[in-house]
Design an enzyme around this catalytic site. Structure first.
Site, PDB file in Angstrom:
ATOM      1  N   CYS A 147     -68.879  79.167  -8.316  1.00 25.92           N
ATOM      2  CA  CYS A 147     -67.574  79.837  -8.267  1.00 25.92           C
ATOM      3  C   CYS A 147     -66.528  79.009  -9.043  1.00 25.92           C
ATOM      4  CB  CYS A 147     -67.138  80.015  -6.820  1.00 25.92           C
ATOM      5  SG  CYS A 147     -66.814  78.449  -5.969  1.00 25.92           S
ATOM      6  N   CYS A 157     -66.098  75.542  -7.663  1.00 27.07           N
ATOM      7  CA  CYS A 157     -67.231  74.667  -8.004  1.00 27.07           C
ATOM      8  C   CYS A 157     -67.084  74.154  -9.432  1.00 27.07           C
ATOM      9  CB  CYS A 157     -68.559  75.420  -7.858  1.00 27.07           C
ATOM     10  SG  CYS A 157     -68.870  76.006  -6.186  1.00 27.07           S
TER      11      CYS A 157
END
Length: 79
Positions: free
Chosen positions: A10, A13
């Site tokens: 994501c 991340c």
């Protein structure tokens, strides 16, 4: 030194990975960054919220995006 970014890939991340790369560059540390996206692998670390950062097989932070400065402190702890 091995640094693992745990998460699904994501936005958070990716930001954590960018911050880790920045910390490594600034400290000039010989390190490898590995992205771990498999949920079963992530759960082996006891992590329930991502993103998380693991340095030398120790979970340093989970559930938030660490700054480059925080990551530098974690790296220093492992040197």
């Amino acid at each position: 030194m091995e640094i693992k970014i745990l998460g699904s890939g994501c936005v958070n991340c990716k930001k954590l990975e960018e911050n880790a790369q920045k910390a490594i560059r600034e400290l000039q540390v010989d390190s490898t960054i590995i992205k771990v996206q498999d949920i079963r692998e992530i759960m082996k670390y006891g992590v329930m919220r991502t993103p998380a950062i693991v340095i030398n097989e120790k979970v340093k932070m989970a559930g938030k995006v660490c700054t480059a400065e925080e990551i530098k402190r974690y790296i220093a702890e492992e040197q």
